[in-house]
Structure formats: structure tokens, C-alpha cells
Design a protein around this motif. Structure first.
Motif, mmCIF file in Angstrom:
data_model
loop_
_atom_site.group_PDB
_atom_site.id
_atom_site.type_symbol
_atom_site.label_atom_id
_atom_site.label_comp_id
_atom_site.label_asym_id
_atom_site.label_seq_id
_atom_site.Cartn_x
_atom_site.Cartn_y
_atom_site.Cartn_z
ATOM 1 N N ARG A 91 0.712 -1.590 0.003
ATOM 2 C CA ARG A 91 -0.143 0.647 0.063
ATOM 3 C C ARG A 91 0.800 1.348 -0.222
ATOM 4 O O ARG A 91 0.776 2.163 -1.074
ATOM 5 C CB ARG A 91 -0.632 -0.189 0.574
ATOM 6 C CG ARG A 91 -1.954 -1.004 1.127
ATOM 7 C CD ARG A 91 -3.582 -0.168 1.722
ATOM 8 N NE ARG A 91 -2.746 -0.451 3.050
ATOM 9 C CZ ARG A 91 -2.810 -2.009 3.908
ATOM 10 N NH1 ARG A 91 -3.197 -3.127 3.310
ATOM 11 N NH2 ARG A 91 -2.517 -1.725 5.333
ATOM 12 N N LEU A 92 2.255 1.601 0.938
ATOM 13 C CA LEU A 92 2.906 2.303 0.616
ATOM 14 C C LEU A 92 3.663 2.696 -0.847
ATOM 15 O O LEU A 92 3.953 4.066 -0.622
ATOM 16 C CB LEU A 92 3.720 2.156 1.789
ATOM 17 C CG LEU A 92 4.818 3.037 2.037
ATOM 18 C CD1 LEU A 92 4.171 4.795 2.318
ATOM 19 C CD2 LEU A 92 5.772 3.158 3.404
ATOM 20 N N GLU A 123 2.540 1.591 -3.216
ATOM 21 C CA GLU A 123 0.864 2.331 -3.549
ATOM 22 C C GLU A 123 0.896 3.784 -3.738
ATOM 23 O O GLU A 123 0.710 4.502 -5.018
ATOM 24 C CB GLU A 123 -0.228 1.614 -3.737
ATOM 25 C CG GLU A 123 -0.094 0.449 -4.753
ATOM 26 C CD GLU A 123 -1.577 -0.708 -4.215
ATOM 27 O OE1 GLU A 123 -1.268 -1.872 -4.375
ATOM 28 O OE2 GLU A 123 -2.013 -0.163 -2.573
ATOM 29 N N GLU A 124 1.157 3.887 -3.079
ATOM 30 C CA GLU A 124 0.916 5.561 -2.692
ATOM 31 C C GLU A 124 2.519 6.183 -3.316
ATOM 32 O O GLU A 124 2.142 7.707 -3.718
ATOM 33 C CB GLU A 124 0.886 6.497 -1.175
ATOM 34 C CG GLU A 124 0.872 7.718 -0.862
ATOM 35 C CD GLU A 124 0.566 7.753 0.657
ATOM 36 O OE1 GLU A 124 0.909 6.516 1.397
ATOM 37 O OE2 GLU A 124 0.805 9.199 1.359
ATOM 38 N N THR A 173 8.438 12.267 -1.365
ATOM 39 C CA THR A 173 8.465 10.871 -0.894
ATOM 40 C C THR A 173 9.118 10.924 0.564
ATOM 41 O O THR A 173 8.237 10.442 1.246
ATOM 42 C CB THR A 173 9.641 10.638 -2.094
ATOM 43 O OG1 THR A 173 9.275 10.896 -3.140
ATOM 44 C CG2 THR A 173 9.839 9.142 -1.596
ATOM 45 N N ILE A 176 6.088 11.885 3.123
ATOM 46 C CA ILE A 176 5.004 10.116 2.959
ATOM 47 C C ILE A 176 6.136 9.557 3.849
ATOM 48 O O ILE A 176 5.341 8.753 4.777
ATOM 49 C CB ILE A 176 4.895 9.556 1.618
ATOM 50 C CG1 ILE A 176 3.446 10.575 0.735
ATOM 51 C CG2 ILE A 176 3.965 8.541 1.774
ATOM 52 C CD1 ILE A 176 3.760 10.590 -0.350
#
Lengths: 439, 439, 439
Positions: free
Chosen positions: A23-24, A26-27, A43, A46
């Protein structure tokens, strides 16, 4: 009697861990990163939701060993349009379409001239190549070979809305203080745009490993560096020369999410502790793996292992750079990442960390003859103590080799037992006051 | 020209030698030995008909490194009888029926309680297991699994007529003085009751080797120790600590009579002279053999090779402990012993002794260029001197490597020639005054 | 990306070179050489047309280490004739017919006595053996086994018109001065009569190599010695003891013209530079080869590698002594020599010389991190610079290992690249002032 060595503690490769790392990734995937610019900053922001990061901004023009920090590059748009305005190639669709560090442009370009600035992969006609021109000023676009073949107009409008100007190179460190100030360096490059295995996979695994270590109160101090490739490690090295002596072990992390088995590339020294530790962990891990000697081509280990530094830094990968067809193309996208591979890569790193931190040297307090284990409750019969994480053979090996010359890893290697079993047996013997650490 | 190396002198494996060792084993077999007690004394008395023995009696309670000499155990009778007096299990039939160090008992025991004190081998239902409880006081009997299944009465009378009381631990040494006081240690355990391969085989081979050495006027001093396992070697070590520095080579001997090939387990050091010597002898011996690295499980090498002593002691066996099905059961009886195996084990030991005693380092008196062998009568043409125990290649190798750095064993290993051939060539060169020993 | 290492520069194995070496061998073939005498002088005179030779004449009786220079032997005629004068065996036909160092004779000999002085090869009945009796005075003749079987008369006249008298042992040196006075020794024996592979082949290859080196201005000083076997090298060693410390590398050359692949016999040390250099060259050479450890039997390496000298001298051959059927018989004639083998042997020697002279150790001037190759015009992309004799990987390897500890040969071995490629990359880096030699 012959003993089947026990196989050590299972390190769980939880599917949840893999799913959350995916999931990370994908973000992070859509962000257009480069060796400088806002993509890197975004980046790191996040990642800082998961681990504390110290972000460094190094001005363009700063000397970095034999190199110089380049100007900062940012791109907002890039496309090829028919003269009627229809966009046929568009950075909005895939940020690989722009040549990294392309200079700005907005003009009508004849097809013949345009072709000289277009990059494709004829052997993979559906993939867009990933191309850069950091140190030689030019403009360019990348596209699939099918797209190139469809360009038949005499002229196209080409727009590259980029800026190449004095600014900064951005990188980050996450430092996890341990009991001792001797360090473990973990480095991964963050300069690639929408490429998944190379290197979002390693970025997310490193982030989760750092998160795990913050809770684990490790013995060593762990230093994670998230840097652009080559110029980033050169810059980091030039600013940290005096601290390098603290590094006991290091790993460059890359390509950790694909379905391939683990590949470990040794440090330049070839016999560093980290080389022995990784080899031990991989040997006692189910499944295939491959260990290859150092070569001066690859990732930032090239800089860490340059002769003037020669740091004990290896490189942990699954499919190595250049050895999978999608490498450096739009084929290296999220579909290449497998949650179970991400989880397994993280689990292997946790076992490596377990050995790094648990590898101590002891001396037996009863070195002459075997101590009588029975009266200390340690003679459960062979095989009888496996529930405690070790068996009787592990006890006997630790006692026999505890001469102050063999570390626990040496014992694991000589006995063929997994490190975790040797470590557990040593713990039991320390409790029984039969071992003392060598200081 | 390529030379087929000569194969060295044949060491005869005389069948008579095997037959006489087998007869001695037959005489020793019925005696009920343990780690202490009269069985050991009786055994040593029989051996002293063949070789001079110095017997030591160490009182119970004496400290032996981390251990203590236990009380002495003797057993006169042990049986399970039906209530009508019929004996169903009887020590008279086989002394393995009593658990070693069983406490005395004489009472009616319900079958349910009795079962907790009975030991069988379900996977070999016709064999009685060999069991001990030296350091944890209890009573018990051993029987075949078929015998256990035949116990159907509700109660049995159980009699164990044993004594466990202050007394002595008994062991013996046979010392054969050599030209030098540097020592070779040969150790075998004498604590097993009616078991043949483990370890009457090694006891009789050691006895005959000692007898041979008494006549051979060896260079080294040879020390044979006949001791109970573990506590015996610990006791001997604790009483001889100051002499251990004299030991140049050592071997634990066990299981030397079965039909298996020779197994050599290396010393903890792994590269002791004894490890190289045994490897050389086995390599030039016809037939299979196996060499395995040290592990801290097995016989008294565990104590000799504990980290505080780390003596150069390996272990010579045929089928190793635990690797033959009859191990530690009544299946390990005289039928397992083969005279030719006993004789071969003795022959191999004689060749080992030959290398230990013959491995000297020389310096050539004519080191510059080859000496002219022709005018000294040593140039018989290649292959022409085999009747003297060596060929021309052995002469050339000895001359070429006689630089004061290579021992004769080094030369044998480098040349691929058997030690005996190198030794014979060196003798010829010493006679011709072309070599001098390095002192 | 995985790189296929480039295969280095082709060393031409020109057929012309082979043809001209064969012509020289043809001219030398008929001469009757021995360890002393006019045949050797005549041979050296022919060689001196190609290279400058310093000829030494050492008187009979001169001490040479443990040996003495023997009397000089010359033979003018030798035959066996029927009593009617018909010659059945005649030295005029083949100079192998006379036993080397045969004493003179002219008398009628009964066949029974004669047989004791005749030498044949029953297993090769058409070949005349090559036999010598340098150090034990006797007379004899050699002939084919078929010729022996045809001798059926009761008596024959035997004439050997030889002289064995005080004179000289003759040998020659060709010294090619290099930039430094450290030496490379190249030695070949010149004592065999009409035998082609052993050793006219090596004589002509050595002569052409010396001729090549005179034009090449080598770094090392090269010393070629053309000597009779055994007594020649002993004599040379005894007269040059003080200079031996200058020898960095050496090769004995023999049997270099037959169709077999190259065989290299290592020096006694086994890890001399010459051993590593030859192994590297052979590994990067197409075709089979074999490397064997030193044995103290063979050619003059026996003397150079005797323990008192232990020089770094190996032996380069094609089919080794004793390993081809024609060895030491009239079967070893000009038909065995192949021009392409002679040319290949010379080419391999030139590559060996190239490594000997080019193996230097450098230190990087930018050892911390990689230097930026792009701005120095050295980053042609991987594989892009092969026309310059090296590729990008060779550049990276040299930079990475230029720590002052690795010689260029070390780099070639570690990288798996050919020495010539590493050497060319180093040259480019020296030009770019990125490397400096370690002095």
C-alpha cells in the motif's frame, strides 16, 4: 547418535506486513522523483509518517568528492502533440515519458529532428524506457516503440515544461540509537520516478525495518540513508567522512519486491562480517538464494566500496539490476511487486539484524572438561530442550567453543546450527553462570 | 615419464592377531563393568596378564574438575520373579538387565508401578537396552520388549541386590617409555558391561598395540589409559594437568571390531598433527574410510578437547557410536566382532604409530643442485630400488624438499607417496650422508 | 547488467613465424649434439646468426656444485659391419645409432657379446632409442628392433671412432638489457642429437622470442641460457650464484613444437609470480591447457628448484617428457614439428612476457568515491570503448582496485578480464591523471 540440527526460530513472514508495504509503494508510485527536486521531498514527507527523518538540503554547486551537486530539476508537464493540439505522448500518463533532466522546450519540431530525441525499447515495444541525462544537457522524451511507429506527421509540437536551476539536492537519514555507538548503515536510492521494484520496494522495506528497530532497542546504532543514486551517496560520504569509522556493517537495499529469490552481492572486502552474517542467514533460510562476489558496477556500494573508503557494505536484492526484463522500463511497475516477497525481504533483514546484534563472544567459566549440566538442570537429554529454542547439541557446541576466540556466529557456522539456536543456548548458559562475555 | 607411486610396505593384518584379540574379548565379555566397582578391577587384572598396568583407585567424593567422583556401585543379583518364585527376568542371564547404578530393592511391586522402572527398545523387541542412571538415584531394570509384553501378572517380586556406597573409582595406565619424553595418549573406556564392540573391541586392540610397542622401542613415550567414560577422563585430567603439555598426539579408541570401515573423527583443532597423520595413513590404506570433523558429542574426546585443554586428540572407530543398530543394546555382543576387523584396526594403528615416530625433519647437506647420486650408488634408474622400500622418485622428493621446513610427512603428502617409502628413502640418504636431521 | 568480459587482444600466431622456426629446426636437426663437443658449438654458431650469444667454454674437471665437468666427447663415425665390410648399422644414417659418450672401439665382436652393447625399443621396433652413458664408461650402439633381429652372423666388425678427452663444456647466454636489472631467466637444453621436439623446438622458439625482445625494449632484463641438460644448468648455477637474486621469474622451455596442448609445470614454490602469470595467460587463451604441480623429475627446473636455490622457475611444454610415444627415440623427428604449434608456443610466450613486463601496481588519485569519468571523456557507456582495447568494466575494476595493494595482474584475476584489457584501461587512466604508480 547423529543429530538433525534444529532449524531455528521461524521468522514470520506475515502477509499483513507485505500488504501494508505494498500500500505504501502504491502511494509513492505516481510521484516523479529524480536525483533532485520536489518528487524526492514529497517522497520523504510520506515516509516521515512512519519513521522520524532528518532531511538534508545540499545547495547546487557544493563539492562532493570529485563531483559537484548539480542544479535542481523539476518538471510540470511534457508532451508531444499533433499540430491540431491532440497530445500523442503525455507526461500526465506516465512520468517516464520525459528524459530525466531534460531542458525545457516549446516548439514545433520536424519528425526527423524529433526522432533524435526520442528513446524506445525496440525489443520490448510496449514498454517506455527509463532514461536520464544528468550531466550532459539535452532534451528528450521516452515512449513505447509502438508509439514511435505511430508518429507519422511531418511535424509535432513538443512541450517540456521543466526547470533546471540552482536549488538543492535532498536526502534523509533515520537514526535509531542503540546501546553502543558502533553503526549499521542501510542505504537505498530514492531517485527513480515511477519504477516499483527499483526502488520503491527497498524504500518501503527499509522504512518498515526502521520502524521495527525503533521498538526493538537494538544493540548497534542503525543509520538508514534515503538518497539519490551515485551523487547522493557521494554527497553523503563527503559530509560524513569523519563518522565512517563507526560503521561495522552496511547494506545497500534495492529490488526487494519481485518474485525472484534473494541475491546478495558481497562487499569489496569479500570477508566482512556482514558478508558472513548474510551468508549464514541465507544458508539457514528455506528456498534458493545466490551470493555473488563484489563487482564495481551496480548501486551505491560502488561509492561505499571505493578504495578510499572500502566500507564493509554489501548489497541485498531479489532480482538484481539488469537481470530482469522489466528493469529500467515502465514494465517495472506495481504489478511486479508481490506482498509475500516484500514480507520475506523484511523477514530476512530482521534475521540479519538479529545476528548483527546477537553476535557476541563468550568465554566458558568451566573450560576444563565439560561442566556437569545435570545438576544445573540443563541436561534434558539430547533433543529434549527444543521448546526453549535450542537443543542439547547447541549447548555442547557453545560450551566447547566458548574459548574467547569464537563468536556465536563462528559457533553457528562451525556447528551447522542456526544462529538463533546458538544464541538461545548461550542465553541459558549465561543464566546458569557458565559463560561470561569477552570484553 | 609418469611414475605410478609405489604403495608402501604392506602392514600384515594377520588373522592370528585377530583371533587372539577375539579370545581376549570373549574372556572379558561376561564381566559386569560400570564406571566404578569390581567389574573394572577384574577387567584390569585380566589385561595385566598382557601388559604392565599401574592401577589407580580414587576415593568417592574426590573433586574432578567440575565433577565429583561418585559412590562405588556393585551388583550381585537382580531379578523380577512371579510371586511363585519363578524368575522371568534375571541378571544372571545378562548383566544388561539391571539399570546401571540402580539402588537396591526387594519388594512386591504392582505391574503398573513396575512399568515405570522398566526400559525396552520397542523398535528392536529382541534386544535388551543398555541404560544408566549414574547421577540421579533410582532403580530400574532393562528387558526385551517381548519380555515386557509377557508381563501380565498384577504384581511381581523385584530384587536388586546392589550396593551404592563410598569406595573408589578405578582406572589404569600402561606407560611405554620412548627415546623422548614427548607423549602419545591412547585412551579407551572400560565402563560398559557385556557390550562387545563398544568397547571390548578397543580394549583388546589397545592392549595388543601396547604389547607391540613394548618390543618396538618407540621414539615417543606412549601412555595408554583404561578409564570409565566421562568421569574417568575428567578424573585422569584433573590428576595429570601438569603433564598434559607433554602430549604431542592422542587418540580415543572405540568400536574397533565390527565389519564397518574406519571412521576417524578429527580433534577439535582440526589440523593437529594427529589429524594429518591419520588422514595420510587412511589415504594410503586400501578400502574405504571416512574422516569427520570434531563434534562435541561422542566419547572422552569431549573432555580432552574441551576448550580449557584443547588437546590434539582425535577418535578412531569403525562404526561410530549411534551409527550401528546394535549400539547400546544386547545386540552389541560377541557376534558383532570380526577377527579381521580387529586385526585391521591394529594394523592401522601400527601404521599411525610408524608415522608418529618416523616423522622427522631433515636438511639436505647438498641443497644447491641435485647431488650426484650415481657415484654414491643411489642412482639405480627409476623404479630400480623398490626392493629397498622406496623408488627413485622418493629419493628425488626427499632431496628436493629437505630444506629443513618439510617433515617427512609433509613430503609424503606433497609427493603422494606413502610415508613408509619416504621414510626408507630418507634412511638411504642419511646413510649416504646426504641428509642431516634438524634439531 | 551482466557483462561478457572482452577477450583481450588477439596475439597473432602468424603461420610465417612457424615456417621460419621450422626451417631453422631443419638446419639444426642433422647435427650430433651431446653434453659437450663440437655439435654444441656448431649449433650455437647457427643461432648466433639470429641473436647475439656469449659463448662460455668451461674446462673438463671444473667443479660444478656436487658435480664435475666431464671430459669432452666427439664422434666421427660409428658402424656395425659384416665381415665382408657391408655396414648394417651406420652413424652416417642416423646419429642416434651411437650410444652417447661411447668409448672408441674397432674390433671383431661375437654376436653374443655384441648384443650386450646394443639398445633397442622392442615395443616400437622401427625406432632407434636415444641412449646415453655420460658418467659410466662403456661402449654401445642403438638400433631398431627389426635391425637387431636381422643380425644373424656369428661375428661383426664394430667401429666407434670417438674421442673422450679433456676439453670443454660449451654453453651460451643471450642477454637482453631492459629498463631494470631484475631478470627473467629462460633456459633450454641443447644436448640432444637428432631429436626434434626435444629440444630443437624450444631452441628455435627461444631464439625467436629473444629476437622479438631485442626490438621490444622490455622493462625486465631477459637472460636466455642455451645449455646441456643437468650438468649445464649445474655449471651455469655454480658460476652465477651471486646473480641469482636478480631473477624475478624463470621458465625452462622444452618440447614446444608438437601438436599437443600447452602443459605448464609450476615452480617448486607453487605460488611464484611466474606460476600466476602463466596460469592467467593460459586461462585467457583459447584451447586446452594443463597446469601441474612441481615434481622433482623433468628438465633443468630440477636444478633451478633444488632447495638451496628454490628459484621461481616453472617449465613450459607442449607434450611433456615421457608423455608422447616418440619421446627419446628416432620417432622424435622433424615430422613431429608443426609450424602452427611453434607459432602458438611463441605467441603464448609473448603474452607471458607482456604480463611480466606490464604488471605494475597503481594507486588511484581519487580513491574516495568514483571519479567523474564523464567530464574526462572516459564514460563511453558500457562496452563503448572496446576499440581502445578495454571496456568500461575494465576501467571500473582498475579504479576500484587501485589501492596500492593490487597489481594489474591481481585485478585481471579478480575481475576475470584479460590482462591486456586491464593494462589498456590502466593506460587510459594514467593518461587522465587518475592513477599513479606505487614505487
Amino acid at each position: 547418535m547423529n543429530w538433525v540440527p534444529d532449524q531455528g526460530r521461524e521468522v514470520s513472514t506475515k502477509p499483513e506486513a507485505g500488504a501494508s508495504m505494498l500500500r505504501l509503494a502504491e502511494e509513492l508510485f505516481p510521484i516523479c522523483r529524480s536525483i533532485t527536486g520536489n518528487g524526492v521531498r514529497q517522497t520523504l514527507q510520506i515516509l516521515s509518517r512512519f519513521i522520524p527523518l532528518q532531511v538534508a538540503e545540499v545547495p547546487s554547486g557544493t563539492a562532493a568528492l570529485d563531483w559537484t551537486v548539480p542544479r535542481e530539476w523539476n518538471v510540470r508537464a511534457a508532451y508531444i502533440a499533433k499540430l491540431d493540439g491532440t497530445r500523442v505522448i503525455d507526461f500526465e500518463q506516465n512520468n517516464l515519458h520525459v528524459l530525466q533532466y531534460s531542458t525545457p522546450l516549446d516548439r514545433i519540431v520536424p519528425l526527423d529532428e524529433l526522432r533524435n530525441h526520442l528513446h524506445t525499447l525496440p525489443e520490448h515495444p510496449d514498454w517506455i524506457p527509463y532514461r536520464t541525462s544528468y550531466y550532459s544537457e539535452t532534451w528528450g522524451l521516452c515512449l513505447t516503440h509502438h508509439q514511435l511507429e505511430a508518429l507519422t506527421d511531418e511535424e509535432y509540437r513538443v512541450v517540456i515544461d521543466s526547470t533546471l536551476a540552482d536549488g538543492h539536492l535532498t536526502y534523509a537519514e533515520c537514526i535509531i540509537k542503540g546501546e553502543i555507538d558502533r553503526e549499521v548503515l542501510l542505504s537505498c536510492h530514492i531517485c527513480h520516478p515511477s519504477l516499483a521494484n527499483d526502488n520503491l520496494s527497498a524504500i518501503v522495506v527499509a522504512t518498515m525495518l526502521a520502524q521495527h528497530l525503533r521498538n526493538a532497542k537494538p544493540r548497534h546504532t542503525y543509520r538508514f540513508v534515503f538518497i539519490p543514486g551515485t551523487i547522493g551517496s557521494l554527497t553523503w560520504l563527503s559530509r560524513n567522512e569523519r563518522k565512517l569509522g563507526l560503521i561495522d556493517h552496511g547494506l545497500v537495499l534495492s529490488c526487494l519486491g519481485d518474485s525472484g529469490h534473494i541475491n546478495y552481492k558481497q562487499s569489496r572486502r569479500g570477508n566482512s562480517s556482514i558478508d558472513r552474517i548474510v551468508a549464514h542467514v541465507l544458508r539457514t533460510e528455506p528456498g534458493d538464494h545466490r551470493i555473488t562476489p563484489f563487482v564495481p558496477y551496480g548501486y551505491d556500494e560502488r561509492q561505499y566500496c571505493s578504495p578510499g573508503f572500502n566500507l564493509p557494505v554489501g548489497c541485498l536484492m531479489r532480482s538484481p539490476n539488469g537481470e530482469y526484463p522489466e528493469y529500467h522500463s515502465s514494465g517495472d511497475n506495481l504489478s511486479l511487486l508481490r506482498p509475500e516477497s516484500l514480507a520475506h525481504s523484511l523477514a530476512v533483514l530482521k534475521r540479519i539484524v538479529e545476528v548483527i546484534d546477537g553476535d557476541v563472544t563468550y568465554r566458558s567459566c568451566n573450560a576444563k572438561g565439560e561442566p556437569q549440566l545435570g545438576r544445573r538442570g540443563l541436561w534434558g537429554g539430547l533433543g529434549g530442550l527444543r521448546s526453549a529454542g535450542y537443543d542439547q547439541m547447541a549447548l555442547l557446541w557453545v560450551l566447547n567453543l566458548a574459548d574467547g576466540q569464537h563468536s556465536l556466529l563462528d559457533m553457528a557456522e562451525r556447528s551447522g546450527l542456526p544462529f538463533s539456536s546458538i544464541r538461545a543456548a548461550a542465553d541459558a548458559l549465561v543464566n546458569a553462570e557458565l559463560l561470561e562475555p569477552v570484553v
